[in-house]
Write a protein that holds these residues in place. Structure first.
Motif, mmCIF file in Angstrom:
data_model
loop_
_atom_site.group_PDB
_atom_site.id
_atom_site.type_symbol
_atom_site.label_atom_id
_atom_site.label_comp_id
_atom_site.label_asym_id
_atom_site.label_seq_id
_atom_site.Cartn_x
_atom_site.Cartn_y
_atom_site.Cartn_z
ATOM 1 N N ALA A 1 61.703 -11.572 83.711
ATOM 2 C CA ALA A 1 62.808 -10.839 83.097
ATOM 3 C C ALA A 1 63.249 -11.441 81.776
ATOM 4 N N ASN A 2 63.710 -10.560 80.915
ATOM 5 C CA ASN A 2 64.392 -10.901 79.674
ATOM 6 C C ASN A 2 64.988 -9.590 79.181
ATOM 7 N N GLN A 3 66.287 -9.571 78.934
ATOM 8 C CA GLN A 3 66.916 -8.301 78.574
ATOM 9 C C GLN A 3 66.504 -7.801 77.204
ATOM 10 N N LYS A 4 65.870 -8.637 76.408
ATOM 11 C CA LYS A 4 65.364 -8.199 75.107
ATOM 12 C C LYS A 4 64.020 -7.500 75.294
ATOM 13 N N GLY A 5 63.840 -6.367 74.667
ATOM 14 C CA GLY A 5 62.587 -5.651 74.765
ATOM 15 C C GLY A 5 61.530 -6.222 73.828
ATOM 16 N N CYS B 1 54.847 -12.423 95.079
ATOM 17 C CA CYS B 1 55.256 -11.113 94.575
ATOM 18 C C CYS B 1 55.920 -11.312 93.221
ATOM 19 N N PHE B 2 55.523 -10.485 92.249
ATOM 20 C CA PHE B 2 56.135 -10.516 90.924
ATOM 21 C C PHE B 2 56.909 -9.224 90.686
ATOM 22 N N PHE B 3 58.061 -9.342 90.059
ATOM 23 C CA PHE B 3 58.850 -8.176 89.670
ATOM 24 C C PHE B 3 58.793 -8.036 88.151
ATOM 25 N N ASP B 4 58.307 -6.888 87.673
ATOM 26 C CA ASP B 4 58.347 -6.611 86.233
ATOM 27 C C ASP B 4 59.637 -5.856 85.952
ATOM 28 N N CYS B 5 60.600 -6.533 85.332
ATOM 29 C CA CYS B 5 61.949 -5.996 85.153
ATOM 30 C C CYS B 5 62.090 -5.212 83.855
ATOM 31 N N PRO B 6 63.055 -4.288 83.812
ATOM 32 C CA PRO B 6 63.303 -3.538 82.572
ATOM 33 C C PRO B 6 64.002 -4.413 81.537
ATOM 34 N N PRO B 7 63.992 -3.997 80.266
ATOM 35 C CA PRO B 7 64.657 -4.782 79.216
ATOM 36 C C PRO B 7 66.165 -4.544 79.193
ATOM 37 N N LEU C 1 68.981 -2.622 88.216
ATOM 38 C CA LEU C 1 67.585 -2.819 88.596
ATOM 39 C C LEU C 1 67.181 -4.281 88.453
ATOM 40 N N THR C 2 67.542 -4.886 87.329
ATOM 41 C CA THR C 2 67.222 -6.300 87.116
ATOM 42 C C THR C 2 67.986 -7.176 88.093
ATOM 43 N N VAL D 1 60.709 -16.480 82.488
ATOM 44 C CA VAL D 1 61.256 -15.836 81.293
ATOM 45 C C VAL D 1 60.241 -15.856 80.155
ATOM 46 N N PRO D 2 59.702 -14.683 79.779
ATOM 47 C CA PRO D 2 58.879 -14.620 78.563
ATOM 48 C C PRO D 2 59.813 -14.612 77.354
ATOM 49 N N LEU D 3 59.526 -15.437 76.374
ATOM 50 C CA LEU D 3 60.398 -15.562 75.204
ATOM 51 C C LEU D 3 59.571 -15.431 73.932
ATOM 52 N N GLN D 4 59.839 -14.389 73.169
ATOM 53 C CA GLN D 4 59.128 -14.175 71.919
ATOM 54 C C GLN D 4 59.543 -15.224 70.896
#
Length: 259
Positions: free
Chosen positions: A7-11, A121-127, A132-133, A145-148
């Motif tokens: 998860a990360n709320q940034k798209g 189990c992995f959850f692919d969360c929305p931005p 949902l998140t 956390v993926p971080l650009q």
């Protein structure tokens, strides 16, 4: 079953690319893996080769109790990797769940029936940091956390960390951040190096050593309905995700690892 929310709320930071490829890497390592697509865009489902027309049951049905976890799970073309796909209906779930008493932990409850069927189990969360998140964070043991590697990503990270703290205090005390992975890394860009340095200085050992580079093959793979690890296993992006998977394995609780 170990549950990890991505998860990360940034798209646009590489959440879905990370979810697809880290799940594929874990499956390739022999782990029985489930990927739950909880983003209404359904990109993770598409990236695993599940067309919209074949999503008879989805995460929406799971959350609305219109289908069991077993009914919603679909096999992918990758051995040991299954998926609960998402459809656009999921965008209405947040509104429909508002009046439900168990709206925050519905996902956790519904997945309990398949807990012994998978190792991870992995959850692919929305931005976003919506319901949902929050459901994913409630169901998860840990957060990846993926971080650009861009300046504004640092501001978004602070917001996410605050949300995690609130979830820990009120919903899921056992939730922990298993790691932060730097994505879209471009060594030709000096700002990229500066952001990476700042993140490591701020978060220390939470940041994975592996960085995910900008890579054309990573971008091409979803259009073929394949993870990059299958589309081109030798490209720089695929090699990076395999390295990230090895690091992730090293951080998982030893007593809960697959045999």
């Amino acid at each position: 079953m170990i549950r990890i929310a991505i998860a990360n709320q940034k798209g646009g930071v590489g959440k879905t690319t990370t979810a697809i490829n880290i799940a594929t890497a874990m499956a390739a390592s022999g782990w029985r893996t489930l990927l739950v697509d909880i983003d209404p865009q359904g990109n993770a489902s598409t990236g695993l080769g599940i067309p919209a027309r074949d999503r008879d049951y989805s995460t929406y049905d799971l959350l609305m109790r219109e289908g069991t976890a077993q009914q919603c799970i679909q096999q992918t073309r990758i051995p040991k990797l299954d998926c609960i796909p998402a459809t656009q209906d999921l965008s209405g779930a947040e509104v429909e769940l508002v009046g439900e008493e168990d709206r925050i932990d519905r996902l956790k409850t519904m997945l309990s029936e398949v807990d012994s069927s998978y190792d991870v189990c992995f959850f692919d969360c929305p931005p976003s940091l919506g319901l949902l998140t929050v459901n994913a964070l409630s169901a998860a043991d840990s957060l990846l956390v993926p971080l650009q590697c861009e300046f504004f990503a640092l501001e978004g990270l602070s917001q996410l960390l605050q949300t995690v703290e609130r979830v820990q205090q009120g919903i899921n005390p056992s939730l922990k951040i298993i790691g932060v992975t730097l994505t879209m890394f471009d060594r030709r860009n000096r700002l990229t190096d500066q952001v990476a340095e700042d993140v490591r200085e701020c978060l220390g050992g939470l940041v994975f050593d592996t960085v995910i580079p900008r890579n054309v093959r990573l971008s091409e793979a979803p259009s073929h309905g394949l993870p990059a690890l299958i589309y081109d296993h030798s490209c720089a992006g695929s090699r990076a995700y395999m390295s990230l998977a090895r690091e992730l394995l090293g951080r998982l609780p030893a007593e809960r690892k697959a045999a």
